[in-house]
Write a protein that holds these residues in place. Structure first.
Motif, PDB file in Angstrom:
ATOM      1  N   GLY A  30      86.751 179.245  66.953  1.00 30.58           N
ATOM      2  CA  GLY A  30      87.121 179.083  65.546  1.00 30.58           C
ATOM      3  C   GLY A  30      86.583 177.802  64.953  1.00 30.58           C
ATOM      4  O   GLY A  30      86.086 177.787  63.818  1.00 30.58           O
ATOM      5  N   VAL A  31      86.670 176.710  65.704  1.00 34.90           N
ATOM      6  CA  VAL A  31      86.147 175.431  65.228  1.00 34.90           C
ATOM      7  C   VAL A  31      84.627 175.494  65.100  1.00 34.90           C
ATOM      8  O   VAL A  31      84.041 174.982  64.129  1.00 34.90           O
ATOM      9  N   ALA A  32      83.953 176.139  66.079  1.00 32.19           N
ATOM     10  CA  ALA A  32      82.497 176.276  66.020  1.00 32.19           C
ATOM     11  C   ALA A  32      82.069 177.039  64.765  1.00 32.19           C
ATOM     12  O   ALA A  32      81.104 176.663  64.086  1.00 32.19           O
ATOM     13  N   MET A  33      82.801 178.100  64.434  1.00 35.91           N
ATOM     14  CA  MET A  33      82.465 178.895  63.255  1.00 35.91           C
ATOM     15  C   MET A  33      82.689 178.101  61.974  1.00 35.91           C
ATOM     16  O   MET A  33      81.872 178.148  61.033  1.00 35.91           O
ATOM     17  N   LEU A  34      83.777 177.350  61.908  1.00 36.09           N
ATOM     18  CA  LEU A  34      84.059 176.532  60.730  1.00 36.09           C
ATOM     19  C   LEU A  34      82.964 175.494  60.511  1.00 36.09           C
ATOM     20  O   LEU A  34      82.472 175.310  59.383  1.00 36.09           O
ATOM     21  N   ILE A  35      82.555 174.815  61.582  1.00 43.50           N
ATOM     22  CA  ILE A  35      81.499 173.804  61.475  1.00 43.50           C
ATOM     23  C   ILE A  35      80.184 174.447  61.028  1.00 43.50           C
ATOM     24  O   ILE A  35      79.462 173.917  60.175  1.00 43.50           O
ATOM     25  N   ALA A  36      79.872 175.625  61.593  1.00 44.57           N
ATOM     26  CA  ALA A  36      78.626 176.308  61.236  1.00 44.57           C
ATOM     27  C   ALA A  36      78.590 176.671  59.758  1.00 44.57           C
ATOM     28  O   ALA A  36      77.558 176.530  59.088  1.00 44.57           O
ATOM     29  N   VAL A  37      79.716 177.120  59.220  1.00 42.62           N
ATOM     30  CA  VAL A  37      79.777 177.501  57.804  1.00 42.62           C
ATOM     31  C   VAL A  37      79.606 176.276  56.906  1.00 42.62           C
ATOM     32  O   VAL A  37      78.854 176.305  55.921  1.00 42.62           O
ATOM     33  N   VAL A  38      80.292 175.188  57.249  1.00 39.36           N
ATOM     34  CA  VAL A  38      80.191 173.963  56.449  1.00 39.36           C
ATOM     35  C   VAL A  38      78.754 173.432  56.459  1.00 39.36           C
ATOM     36  O   VAL A  38      78.208 173.033  55.418  1.00 39.36           O
ATOM     37  N   LEU A  39      78.114 173.445  57.628  1.00 38.96           N
ATOM     38  CA  LEU A  39      76.726 172.976  57.722  1.00 38.96           C
ATOM     39  C   LEU A  39      75.783 173.858  56.907  1.00 38.96           C
ATOM     40  O   LEU A  39      74.857 173.362  56.255  1.00 38.96           O
ATOM     41  N   GLU A  40      76.014 175.159  56.926  1.00 39.03           N
ATOM     42  CA  GLU A  40      75.162 176.075  56.167  1.00 39.03           C
ATOM     43  C   GLU A  40      75.314 175.849  54.673  1.00 39.03           C
ATOM     44  O   GLU A  40      74.320 175.882  53.917  1.00 39.03           O
ATOM     45  N   LEU A  41      76.529 175.605  54.222  1.00 40.78           N
ATOM     46  CA  LEU A  41      76.744 175.325  52.800  1.00 40.78           C
ATOM     47  C   LEU A  41      76.069 174.021  52.387  1.00 40.78           C
ATOM     48  O   LEU A  41      75.523 173.903  51.282  1.00 40.78           O
ATOM     49  N   ASN A  42      76.104 173.022  53.272  1.00 29.53           N
ATOM     50  CA  ASN A  42      75.409 171.753  52.990  1.00 29.53           C
ATOM     51  C   ASN A  42      73.900 171.962  52.896  1.00 29.53           C
ATOM     52  O   ASN A  42      73.226 171.386  52.032  1.00 29.53           O
ATOM     53  N   ASP A  43      73.369 172.819  53.798  1.00 32.93           N
ATOM     54  CA  ASP A  43      71.931 173.101  53.772  1.00 32.93           C
ATOM     55  C   ASP A  43      71.516 173.802  52.478  1.00 32.93           C
ATOM     56  O   ASP A  43      70.388 173.639  51.994  1.00 32.93           O
ATOM     57  N   LYS A  44      72.418 174.580  51.917  1.00 33.44           N
ATOM     58  CA  LYS A  44      72.133 175.285  50.669  1.00 33.44           C
ATOM     59  C   LYS A  44      72.350 174.399  49.435  1.00 33.44           C
ATOM     60  O   LYS A  44      72.152 174.830  48.304  1.00 33.44           O
ATOM     61  N   GLY A  47      81.729 189.505  60.872  1.00 34.87           N
ATOM     62  CA  GLY A  47      80.779 189.806  61.939  1.00 34.87           C
ATOM     63  C   GLY A  47      79.354 189.499  61.529  1.00 34.87           C
ATOM     64  O   GLY A  47      78.586 188.921  62.311  1.00 34.87           O
ATOM     65  N   LEU A  48      78.976 189.867  60.315  1.00 34.98           N
ATOM     66  CA  LEU A  48      77.625 189.585  59.821  1.00 34.98           C
ATOM     67  C   LEU A  48      77.376 188.081  59.729  1.00 34.98           C
ATOM     68  O   LEU A  48      76.290 187.595  60.074  1.00 34.98           O
ATOM     69  N   MET A  49      78.371 187.348  59.260  1.00 31.77           N
ATOM     70  CA  MET A  49      78.227 185.895  59.122  1.00 31.77           C
ATOM     71  C   MET A  49      78.102 185.233  60.496  1.00 31.77           C
ATOM     72  O   MET A  49      77.300 184.299  60.675  1.00 31.77           O
ATOM     73  N   THR A  50      78.876 185.697  61.449  1.00 34.45           N
ATOM     74  CA  THR A  50      78.803 185.149  62.805  1.00 34.45           C
ATOM     75  C   THR A  50      77.411 185.354  63.394  1.00 34.45           C
ATOM     76  O   THR A  50      76.816 184.434  63.962  1.00 34.45           O
ATOM     77  N   GLU A  51      76.907 186.567  63.243  1.00 39.51           N
ATOM     78  CA  GLU A  51      75.592 186.893  63.801  1.00 39.51           C
ATOM     79  C   GLU A  51      74.486 186.075  63.139  1.00 39.51           C
ATOM     80  O   GLU A  51      73.499 185.697  63.772  1.00 39.51           O
TER      81      GLU A  51
END
Length: 513
Positions: free
Chosen positions: A193-207, A308-312
Motif C-alpha cells: 500500500g505504501v509503495a503504491m501511494l508513493i508511486a502515484v505521488v511521484l507520477e503526479l509530480n512527473d506530470k 489494477g490498470l494503475m498498478t500495472e
C-alpha cells in the motif's frame, strides 16, 4: 507480470501453506480449530479481526466507487466500520468472549439454542451459511477479476487457484493458521500500500500536477465531497447501523476473533485496535484510488478495473508482484476466516441436529468433520463465484452492498441483541418473527417494489429497510409477548457479568453438542 512478479506470488503462496502446516501442530481439538483455545494474544486478534474484514472487493468494487465518486468511498464504508467496531468494543466484544469462557461454546451461534430455542438457532445458522456462500463467492470473483487483469487467465481459473491454496492452509491449521497468515498478510499489504501511494505521488509530480494540485483538476471535480451519488446521508446512517452488527459478530468470523482472546478485557482491546486500523489504514489504500482518474482510463463502466490498470502502469516488476500479493492477502484472509466460522456453525450447531451420531463425536472425529466442512464450504463459495455478473447476482459491488448488507441485519439482530440485558424480554417468537419478516422485507424492497418504482428503490432503502423491520419487530414483540424465562435470564447474566479471571480463561470447551 514477468518472472520476478511470479516468483513473489509463488513465494507468498508457499509461505501461506507453510504457516498452515506449522499451525497444524497447535490444533489438538475442536476448540483449538475454531477459537484458538482462547489463547490468542489481543494484538494478534485485533490485526486478524481487521484483516478478515475486507478483501479484493476493496480493489475492485470500492475502487470503482473511489474512481467515480472520490472520498465518499471512505466516508460511507471504512469510517462507519471503524465507528461501529469502536462502539462494539464496549457493547459486544466482551460479551462475545464470555460465550466461550462462561458458556463453553466454540461457535458464535451455539448459545442461541439456550438463549432462544433450537428452531431459532437452526434458522439463523442455515440462513447465515447460505448468505456466506454468496458473500465469499463475491470475494473470489473480485480477486479473480484482478488476477485476469495482470495475467490474462480466465475468471474461473483465478477462482480455482486462489480457492485451492486458501483451502490448504486454513483447513489444516484452523483459526491459528488464519490469524498468523493474516499477520503476515498485514505486513505485506502495509509494504504494498505504501509503495503504491508513493508511486502515484511521484507520477503526479512527473506530470507537473503534484498531490495537492491534483484536487483542482477537472477529472476530480466533486471527488472531495463526502456524500455524493447514491451514497447519501440515509445510506451512511443505514450502513453505520448495519456495520455495528456485522463487524462485531454478525459476520460470525469477526465474533471468533473476540472469542479467541483470553478474557473479555483482551477482546475489548482487540476491538479497539481493529477500529483504529479501520480508521487509518484504508485512507492510505484509498488515496491512489481517489486520484486514479488522472492516471488511467477505466475500461469498465463501474471503474472496477481502475486500480489494477494503475498498478500495472506505475509499478516496476517485483513491486507489481508485491501489490498483487497484497490483493490476494486481503481476499484469502477474509475467505479463510469465513470458512472457519461456517465450519464451526455446521459442526457445532447443525450436524448434531441432523445426525444423532454427531452428538457423541470424539475430539478426533469432530476435528475431521470440521476440516471436511471447511473444504465443502470453500467449494460451494467458489461455485457461487462463477455466477457473479450473472442476471441473478449482477456485479461484485451489488452482491457485497445489496445482498450482504441487506440480509445481514435480519440475521444479526437476534444474535447480537440477544447478548444485551435491555432486550431480555425478546425470546424465540421475537427472534424468529424479526428474522423471517426482515428477509421478506428484503425480497419485497429489492424485487416486486423495485420493479414497480420508476427508477427503482434507492440503494439506501434497499439495505436499510430489512434491518429496520427486523429491529422494530424484535423490540416490539419482546414487549408484547415477553419470554424472559429464568433459564434465559441466567444465560444473559453470565454473558453480562464482569470479573473474568484466570480460571475462566483456562476453561476448556466441551466437544459434545
Amino acid at each position: 507480470m514477468n518472472g520476478l512478479d511470479w516468483a513473489v506470488l509463488i513465494g507468498y503462496f508457499g509461505v501461506m501453506v507453510a504457516i498452515g502446516v506449522w499451525s497444524h501442530q497447535r490444533v489438538d481439538n475442536v476448540s483449538d480449530f475454531f477459537t484458538a483455545g482462547g489463547k490468542m494474544p489481543w494484538w494478534l486478534s485485533g490485526i486478524s479481526h481487521h484483516m478478515s474484514g475486507y478483501s479484493a472487493v476493496m480493489f475492485t468494487g470500492y475502487a470503482g466507487i473511489a474512481y467515480t465518486y472520490g472520498v465518499t468511498s471512505f466516508v460511507t464504508w471504512s469510517f462507519p466500520i471503524a465507528l461501529g467496531i469502536a462502539i462494539g468494543s464496549k457493547l459486544f466484544a466482551p460479551r462475545i468472549n464470555r460465550l466461550r469462557s462462561r458458556l463453553h461454546v466454540a461457535s458464535p451461534l451455539e448459545y442461541l439454542k439456550n438463549r432462544y430455542d433450537l428452531k431459532t438457532q437452526q434458522a439463523l445458522a442455515w440462513s447465515g451459511m447460505l448468505l456466506k456462500i454468496v458473500d465469499v463467492g463475491a470475494k473470489w470473483a473480485a480477486i479473480a477479476t484482478l488476477l485476469s487483469v495482470f495475467t490474462g487467465i480466465s475468471l474461473n481459473q483465478g477462482i480455482l487457484i486462489t480457492g485451492c491454496i486458501t483451502a490448504v492452509y486454513c483447513t489444516i491449521g484452523g483459526l491459528w493458521a488464519d490469524a498468523l497468515t493474516e499477520l503476515g498478510q498485514f505486513v505485506i499489504q502495509l509494504l504494498a500500500g505504501v509503495a503504491m501511494l508513493i508511486a502515484v505521488v511521484l507520477e503526479l509530480n512527473d506530470k507537473g500536477i503534484g498531490f495537492w494540485g491534483a484536487w483542482d483538476e477537472p477529472q476530480l471535480k466533486g471527488h472531495g465531497e463526502p456524500l455524493v451519488g447514491p451514497y447519501g446521508t440515509v445510506f451512511l446512517l443505514a450502513f453505520l447501523f448495519i456495520k455495528l452488527f456485522e463487524y462485531n459478530g454478525g459476520m460470525l468470523n469477526q465474533a471468533q476473533r473476540y472469542m479467541a482472546t483470553g478474557s473479555a478485557y483482551e477482546a475489548e482491546r482487540s476491538a479497539r485496535l481493529s477500529a483504529a486500523l479501520w480508521l487509518v489504514w484504508p485512507v492510505v489504500l484509498f488515496i491512489p484510488m481517489w486520484l486514479s482518474p488522472l492516471l488511467v482510463q477505466s475500461q469498465k463502466p463501474d471503474g472496477s478495473d481502475a486500480y489494477g490498470l494503475m498498478t500495472e502502469q506505475l509499478l516496476p516488476h517485483g513491486l507489481l508482484g508485491l501489490v498483487i500479493v497484497g490483493f490476494f492477502s486481503h481476499t484469502m484472509a477474509m475467505c479463510s476466516s469465513d470458512a472457519n466460522a461456517i465450519a464451526a456453525v455446521f459442526t457445532r450447531d447443525c450436524a448434531p441436529v441432523l445426525w444423532r451420531r454427531a452428538r457423541t463425536w470424539t475430539e478426533g472425529q469432530g476435528l475431521r468433520v470440521a476440516r471436511i466442512t471447511t473444504v465443502v464450504f470453500l467449494g460451494l463459495s467458489m461455485a457461487a463465484a462463477t455466477q457473479v455478473n450473472s442476471p441473478a447476482f449482477k456485479d461484485i459491488i451489488t452482491v457485497v452492498i445489496k445482498w450482504v448488507a441487506g440480509l445481514m441485519g435480519p440475521m444479526a439482530i437476534p444474535m447480537m441483541l440477544g447478548l444485551l440485558r435491555p432486550f431480555r424480554r425478546s425470546g424465540p417468537t421475537a427472534a424468529l418473527t424479526s428474522w423471517s419478516m426482515g428477509l421478506l422485507a428484503f425480497w419485497l424492497v429489492n424485487y416486486p417494489i423495485n420493479w414497480n418504482v420508476d427508477g427503482g428503490v434507492p440503494l439506501q432503502y434497499q439495505v436499510s429497510v430489512p434491518l429496520a423491520v427486523s429491529l422494530v419487530l424484535y423490540i416490539l414483540i419482546g414487549f408484547i409477548k415477553p419470554e424472559d424465562t429464568p433459564e434465559r435470564l441466567a444465560i444473559i447474566e453470565k454473558i453480562n457479568t464482569d470479573g473474568d479471571g484466570v480460571a475462566a480463561r483456562a476453561e476448556p470447551v466441551p466437544t459434545e453438542a
